[in-house]
Design a protein around this motif. Sequence first.
Motif, PDB file in Angstrom:
ATOM      1  N   LEU A  62     -24.506  21.738  -8.151  1.00 23.31           N
ATOM      2  CA  LEU A  62     -25.049  20.927  -7.059  1.00 23.31           C
ATOM      3  C   LEU A  62     -25.911  21.776  -6.119  1.00 23.31           C
ATOM      4  O   LEU A  62     -26.993  21.347  -5.700  1.00 23.31           O
ATOM      5  CB  LEU A  62     -23.897  20.277  -6.285  1.00 23.31           C
ATOM      6  N   PHE A  70     -20.826  12.402  -7.225  1.00 17.41           N
ATOM      7  CA  PHE A  70     -21.338  13.500  -8.035  1.00 17.41           C
ATOM      8  C   PHE A  70     -20.221  14.080  -8.909  1.00 17.41           C
ATOM      9  O   PHE A  70     -19.077  14.183  -8.458  1.00 17.41           O
ATOM     10  CB  PHE A  70     -21.905  14.595  -7.126  1.00 17.41           C
ATOM     11  N   PRO A  71     -20.557  14.491 -10.134  1.00 17.23           N
ATOM     12  CA  PRO A  71     -21.871  14.550 -10.785  1.00 17.23           C
ATOM     13  C   PRO A  71     -22.256  13.280 -11.541  1.00 17.23           C
ATOM     14  O   PRO A  71     -23.167  13.292 -12.357  1.00 17.23           O
ATOM     15  CB  PRO A  71     -21.721  15.727 -11.745  1.00 17.23           C
ATOM     16  N   PHE A  92     -29.196  21.365  -3.325  1.00 19.34           N
ATOM     17  CA  PHE A  92     -28.646  20.699  -2.144  1.00 19.34           C
ATOM     18  C   PHE A  92     -28.091  21.729  -1.169  1.00 19.34           C
ATOM     19  O   PHE A  92     -27.247  22.555  -1.530  1.00 19.34           O
ATOM     20  CB  PHE A  92     -27.546  19.731  -2.552  1.00 19.34           C
ATOM     21  N   GLU A 132     -27.998  15.915 -17.122  1.00 19.55           N
ATOM     22  CA  GLU A 132     -29.304  16.419 -16.687  1.00 19.55           C
ATOM     23  C   GLU A 132     -30.401  15.375 -16.854  1.00 19.55           C
ATOM     24  O   GLU A 132     -31.301  15.264 -16.006  1.00 19.55           O
ATOM     25  CB  GLU A 132     -29.652  17.687 -17.461  1.00 19.55           C
ATOM     26  N   PHE A 180     -27.931  13.022 -13.028  1.00 18.22           N
ATOM     27  CA  PHE A 180     -28.400  13.807 -11.893  1.00 18.22           C
ATOM     28  C   PHE A 180     -29.598  13.178 -11.180  1.00 18.22           C
ATOM     29  O   PHE A 180     -29.852  13.484 -10.009  1.00 18.22           O
ATOM     30  CB  PHE A 180     -28.779  15.214 -12.340  1.00 18.22           C
ATOM     31  N   PHE A 184     -29.119  11.455  -7.762  1.00 17.73           N
ATOM     32  CA  PHE A 184     -28.707  12.431  -6.754  1.00 17.73           C
ATOM     33  C   PHE A 184     -29.894  13.270  -6.301  1.00 17.73           C
ATOM     34  O   PHE A 184     -30.066  13.534  -5.103  1.00 17.73           O
ATOM     35  CB  PHE A 184     -27.574  13.302  -7.293  1.00 17.73           C
ATOM     36  N   LYS A 185     -30.719  13.686  -7.253  1.00 17.85           N
ATOM     37  CA  LYS A 185     -31.919  14.438  -6.888  1.00 17.85           C
ATOM     38  C   LYS A 185     -32.818  13.613  -5.975  1.00 17.85           C
ATOM     39  O   LYS A 185     -33.357  14.120  -4.985  1.00 17.85           O
ATOM     40  CB  LYS A 185     -32.687  14.835  -8.156  1.00 17.85           C
ATOM     41  N   ALA A 197     -28.774  23.987  -9.174  1.00 20.64           N
ATOM     42  CA  ALA A 197     -29.637  23.183 -10.047  1.00 20.64           C
ATOM     43  C   ALA A 197     -30.292  22.026  -9.294  1.00 20.64           C
ATOM     44  O   ALA A 197     -31.447  21.675  -9.557  1.00 20.64           O
ATOM     45  CB  ALA A 197     -28.833  22.655 -11.241  1.00 20.64           C
ATOM     46  N   LEU A 198     -29.558  21.425  -8.346  1.00 22.39           N
ATOM     47  CA  LEU A 198     -30.107  20.298  -7.598  1.00 22.39           C
ATOM     48  C   LEU A 198     -30.650  20.707  -6.230  1.00 22.39           C
ATOM     49  O   LEU A 198     -31.278  19.905  -5.553  1.00 22.39           O
ATOM     50  CB  LEU A 198     -29.054  19.197  -7.435  1.00 22.39           C
ATOM     51  N   ILE A 218     -31.253  13.417  -2.487  1.00 18.26           N
ATOM     52  CA  ILE A 218     -31.369  14.704  -1.805  1.00 18.26           C
ATOM     53  C   ILE A 218     -32.781  14.894  -1.269  1.00 18.26           C
ATOM     54  O   ILE A 218     -32.992  15.286  -0.111  1.00 18.26           O
ATOM     55  CB  ILE A 218     -30.965  15.853  -2.755  1.00 18.26           C
ATOM     56  N   GLN A 219     -33.766  14.601  -2.093  1.00 28.94           N
ATOM     57  CA  GLN A 219     -35.163  14.750  -1.679  1.00 28.94           C
ATOM     58  C   GLN A 219     -35.522  13.794  -0.546  1.00 28.94           C
ATOM     59  O   GLN A 219     -36.400  14.087   0.275  1.00 28.94           O
ATOM     60  CB  GLN A 219     -36.087  14.555  -2.876  1.00 28.94           C
TER      61      GLN A 219
END
Length: 456
Positions: A370, A302-303, A376, A326, A330, A333-334, A373-374, A337-338
Motif C-alpha cells: 500500500l 484494501f487490498p 499512499f 494488480e 488495486f 484504490f489508486k 506500490a500504490l 488515493i490520487q
Amino acid sequence: MKRLLSLFLIISASGLLITGCSPALTLSQLFSPVTFTGYVLESDDATLTLLYRAEDAQEPVTSVFDLTALPQGPLPETGAEVKITLKTGTDPESLKAGDTPLPARKLEVLTASDAAEKAFYSLRADKLLAGMSLEEKVGQMFFARYPGPAAPEDEKAWQFGGTILFGRDFKDKNPDQIRAEINACQDAAKIPMLVGVDEEGGDVVRVSGNPALRAESFPSPQTLLQNGGMDAVTADAHEKDALLKSLVLNVNFAPVCDVSQNPADYIYSRTTGRDAATTADYAKATVSAMDSDGMGSVLKHFPGYGPGADTHKDFSRDSRPLETFEAQDFLPFKAGIQAGAGSVLVNHNVIEAMDPDHPASLSPKVHEILRDALGFDGVILTDDLDMEAITKAYGADTAAVQAVAAGNDMILSSRYTIEIPAVIEAVKNKTLSEDQINASVKRVLTWKMDLGLIEN
C-alpha cells in the motif's frame, strides 16, 4: 593604523562581540541582515507569527515579527512559505529574551499557502507531537467505537484520536440530540477528534436509516450508477456530506472500492457491481466530491475483498494471484488515493499471494504494498479488531500490538481499554519503537489539519 586594522580583522574572523553593541551581537550580525524562512502561523496588521525549524532544533519553533515598518499590502495567508529579513544589526536573541517582536525589514512570499500546505502541516504536527505524552500519542492511534453515554468520560481518560458511531447511536434520536452528544465528547478531547460513520448507501446506512434524520435511506452505489451514472454518484456524495456535517460528523467510511461482479460474493451488494475501471471512476468521483466538501474519506477494504467470506463471522482466505490484484483490485484504490483520500482501511482477509501467514490488517507485507506500490502516504486504518476473523485467533492486546507493528496508523477498536495499554506497554518494553508511533500520530494529526479540525 595597521595594528588597529589587524586587530579588527582578528576580531571579525573569530566572531568576537563588539563593545557597545548588544551582548550577543557579532560583527557578522552587525553588517549582515538576519533572515528567517518558515510558514505563516497567524498574522494581523501589526505582527506575523512564523513557524520554522531552527538549525539543529529537534522541534519547530515560532517567532513574532513586527510588520509596522513595512509598506502596507495584503498579508500572506496562513500556511504560506515566507522569508523575513530583519533590520541590519538586529540581535534576534536579545529581542526574543524580552518577548519583543523582531523588526521585519522585508517580507517575501516564497510559496503560496496551497502549494506549501503539506510542509506547513508537517511542521505543525511536529510542534504538537513535541508536547504530547506517550499515552496521548497512542490514544491518537485509536478510532474507538462510540461508547454511548460514557463517551465524554472515556475520551477524557483515553484521548483517542477518533470515534465511530453505528446505527444504534442514531436510533430514535433527533439532530439536536446527536450534535449535543458528539460536542460533549469533543469538549473532552485535548485534540479535536475524528468523528466517523459508515454511510455507504444501500445496505449500510447508519445515519439515513433513521427517518428522523432523512426521509429515505441513501441508495446503493449500484442503484446510483444504474439510474444516473457518475453525475448521480457525485450529487449523492455531496448530499451525504451535507447531512453528516450538519450532525458534526467529519469522516465517512466510504467509498467501498472492492471490485465484485458476482452476486454470490459477500461484498457484492455494497460494491458498484461493475468492473475495475468503472469502480475506479466511482471511487474518484466520490472522493473528489468529499474532498471538496471537507469530508474525510476512507477507501475500503484494501487490498480488495473479492470473493472473500464475511470476516465479521469467521476467518477468510483469498487464493487469487497477485496479478489479479494488480490488474483489477488495486485500480479503485489508486484512483481514490490520487483523488485525495485521507485514509485507507485494510481488511482481515488472508491474501495468500501477499502474506499467507497473517490477515491483511496484521501483515507488514500488505502495508508495504500500500505504501510503496500504490504510493499512499496518508492514514492506514484497520478494520474493526473485534471482528471474529481476528478474535478467534488473537487476543485484543496481541492483535493491537501486531496491527501497529504491521504499519497501521490507526486501529478501529471496540476494546480500546485493553488495546491502548497494550500498545503503550509494547513501546515501553521496546517491542514497538516510539519513532514509529510518532510517524503514525503525525499522519493522524496531518489528516485532522487537512479537515480543518485543528486550528492554529
